[in-house]
Design a protein around this motif. Structure first.
Motif, PDB file in Angstrom:
ATOM      1  N   PHE A 100       0.725  -1.306   0.137  1.00  0.00           N
ATOM      2  CA  PHE A 100       0.108   0.036  -0.038  1.00  0.00           C
ATOM      3  C   PHE A 100       0.874   1.408  -0.216  1.00  0.00           C
ATOM      4  CE2 PHE A 100      -2.010   3.286   2.513  1.00  0.00           C
ATOM      5  CZ  PHE A 100      -2.893   3.735   1.645  1.00  0.00           C
ATOM      6  N   LEU A 101       1.927   1.382   0.797  1.00  0.00           N
ATOM      7  CA  LEU A 101       2.722   2.652   0.925  1.00  0.00           C
ATOM      8  C   LEU A 101       3.488   2.743  -0.363  1.00  0.00           C
ATOM      9  CD1 LEU A 101       4.264   2.170   4.300  1.00  0.00           C
ATOM     10  CD2 LEU A 101       2.649   3.951   3.709  1.00  0.00           C
ATOM     11  N   THR A 102       3.999   1.564  -1.223  1.00  0.00           N
ATOM     12  CA  THR A 102       4.780   1.711  -2.338  1.00  0.00           C
ATOM     13  C   THR A 102       3.714   2.249  -3.409  1.00  0.00           C
ATOM     14  OG1 THR A 102       6.061  -0.220  -1.728  1.00  0.00           O
ATOM     15  CG2 THR A 102       5.953   0.363  -3.989  1.00  0.00           C
ATOM     16  N   ILE A 103       2.334   1.934  -3.488  1.00  0.00           N
ATOM     17  CA  ILE A 103       1.433   2.139  -4.524  1.00  0.00           C
ATOM     18  C   ILE A 103       1.239   3.966  -4.140  1.00  0.00           C
ATOM     19  CG2 ILE A 103      -0.927   2.209  -5.386  1.00  0.00           C
ATOM     20  CD1 ILE A 103      -0.534  -1.180  -4.897  1.00  0.00           C
ATOM     21  N   LEU A 104       1.058   3.988  -2.881  1.00  0.00           N
ATOM     22  CA  LEU A 104       0.832   5.542  -2.535  1.00  0.00           C
ATOM     23  C   LEU A 104       1.795   6.614  -2.681  1.00  0.00           C
ATOM     24  CD1 LEU A 104      -1.250   7.342  -0.759  1.00  0.00           C
ATOM     25  CD2 LEU A 104       0.307   6.727   1.409  1.00  0.00           C
ATOM     26  N   TYR A 144       1.787   6.938  -6.710  1.00  0.00           N
ATOM     27  CA  TYR A 144       0.657   7.880  -6.836  1.00  0.00           C
ATOM     28  C   TYR A 144       0.735   9.198  -6.597  1.00  0.00           C
ATOM     29  CZ  TYR A 144      -4.236   9.540  -6.558  1.00  0.00           C
ATOM     30  OH  TYR A 144      -5.397  10.368  -6.769  1.00  0.00           O
ATOM     31  N   LEU A 145       1.519   9.561  -5.483  1.00  0.00           N
ATOM     32  CA  LEU A 145       1.824  10.866  -4.988  1.00  0.00           C
ATOM     33  C   LEU A 145       2.917  11.400  -5.665  1.00  0.00           C
ATOM     34  CD1 LEU A 145       1.804  10.524  -0.983  1.00  0.00           C
ATOM     35  CD2 LEU A 145       0.263  11.860  -2.461  1.00  0.00           C
ATOM     36  N   PHE A 146       3.712  10.620  -6.405  1.00  0.00           N
ATOM     37  CA  PHE A 146       4.820  11.081  -7.399  1.00  0.00           C
ATOM     38  C   PHE A 146       3.886  11.546  -8.804  1.00  0.00           C
ATOM     39  CE2 PHE A 146       7.351  10.269 -11.062  1.00  0.00           C
ATOM     40  CZ  PHE A 146       8.577  11.078 -10.871  1.00  0.00           C
ATOM     41  N   ILE A 147       3.175  10.678  -9.066  1.00  0.00           N
ATOM     42  CA  ILE A 147       2.403  11.318 -10.270  1.00  0.00           C
ATOM     43  C   ILE A 147       1.602  12.309 -10.017  1.00  0.00           C
ATOM     44  CG2 ILE A 147       0.489  10.449 -12.003  1.00  0.00           C
ATOM     45  CD1 ILE A 147       1.723   7.439 -11.471  1.00  0.00           C
ATOM     46  N   VAL A 148       0.894  12.643  -9.063  1.00  0.00           N
ATOM     47  CA  VAL A 148       0.029  13.690  -8.864  1.00  0.00           C
ATOM     48  C   VAL A 148       1.171  15.017  -8.523  1.00  0.00           C
ATOM     49  CG1 VAL A 148      -1.140  14.717  -6.883  1.00  0.00           C
ATOM     50  CG2 VAL A 148      -1.758  12.587  -7.637  1.00  0.00           C
ATOM     51  N   VAL A 149       2.191  14.893  -8.045  1.00  0.00           N
ATOM     52  CA  VAL A 149       2.948  15.997  -8.033  1.00  0.00           C
ATOM     53  C   VAL A 149       3.503  16.523  -9.174  1.00  0.00           C
ATOM     54  CG1 VAL A 149       5.353  16.846  -7.044  1.00  0.00           C
ATOM     55  CG2 VAL A 149       3.602  15.657  -5.428  1.00  0.00           C
ATOM     56  N   ARG A 150       4.035  15.367 -10.060  1.00  0.00           N
ATOM     57  CA  ARG A 150       4.471  15.590 -11.391  1.00  0.00           C
ATOM     58  C   ARG A 150       3.455  16.367 -12.392  1.00  0.00           C
ATOM     59  NH1 ARG A 150       8.426  16.980 -14.624  1.00  0.00           N
ATOM     60  NH2 ARG A 150       8.338  15.903 -16.866  1.00  0.00           N
TER      61      ARG A 150
END
Length: 181
Positions: A20-24, A27-33
């Motif tokens: 879950f933490l890896t996927i999170l 996901y956060l990296f993609i949102v920030v990008r």
């Protein structure tokens, strides 16, 4: 007293938490990008996309045949190319005498080959090339016509000759021919 199996019971929840933490994190990296691209670089990217979408691409239509009622051609478009010389392409680097000599030799070979293809005298073509090279120093002309109304076969020979003919090129065109004058 209840005996707990410590190895198996704790392993699955920890594994799920890590997944879950890896996927999170991804996901956060993609949102920030995406926020960076939309916010910081958004106007530049939109301008580039608009420029690419609205650029002008010249398209020359080929004129079709005009036929009479019996199917005989009245007007036909034929290929008509112009062989030209680019004197700017033959301004060689004078700092390296060996390379300059090689380039001048390649130019003389190109002149001989083009004269043979176009069925004109080599001396006449060499004189035209010399005049174009000397005149280009003042005017910076990029295409000096050598011969007009070149056939498609001659144009293809000039294009396909290897090694490439230094300074010589073809400008494609067409001419309209009417069978009844």
């Amino acid at each position: 007293m209840a005996v707990r199996n410590l190895g198996q019971g704790d392993f699955l929840p920890r594994r799920a938490d890590r997944a879950f933490l890896t996927i999170l994190v991804f996901y956060l990296f993609i949102v920030v990008r995406l926020l960076y691209l939309q916010g910081a670089q958004g106007p530049e990217i939109r301008m580039e996309a608009t420029r690419m979408r609205e650029q002008r691409i010249p398209m020359h239509g080929h004129r079709g045949m005009i036929l009479d009622r019996d199917g005989r051609p009245l007007a036909v478009s034929l290929y008509s190319g112009v062989v030209g010389f680019d004197p700017v392409a033959t301004h060689f680097d004078t700092s390296n005498p060996k390379k300059l000599q090689e380039n001048e030799h390649a130019l003389q070979v190109a002149i001989a080959r083009v004269a043979q293809i176009l069925n004109i005298s080599k001396t006449d073509l060499a004189a035209r090339v010399h005049r174009a090279r000397t005149a280009s120093d003042e005017m910076r002309v990029r295409f000096v016509p050598i011969k007009k109304d070149v056939s498609l076969e001659q144009a293809q020979l000039i294009r396909d000759t290897r090694p490439r003919l230094i300074g010589f090129g073809i400008s494609d065109g067409s001419k309209r021919v009417y069978s009844s004058g």
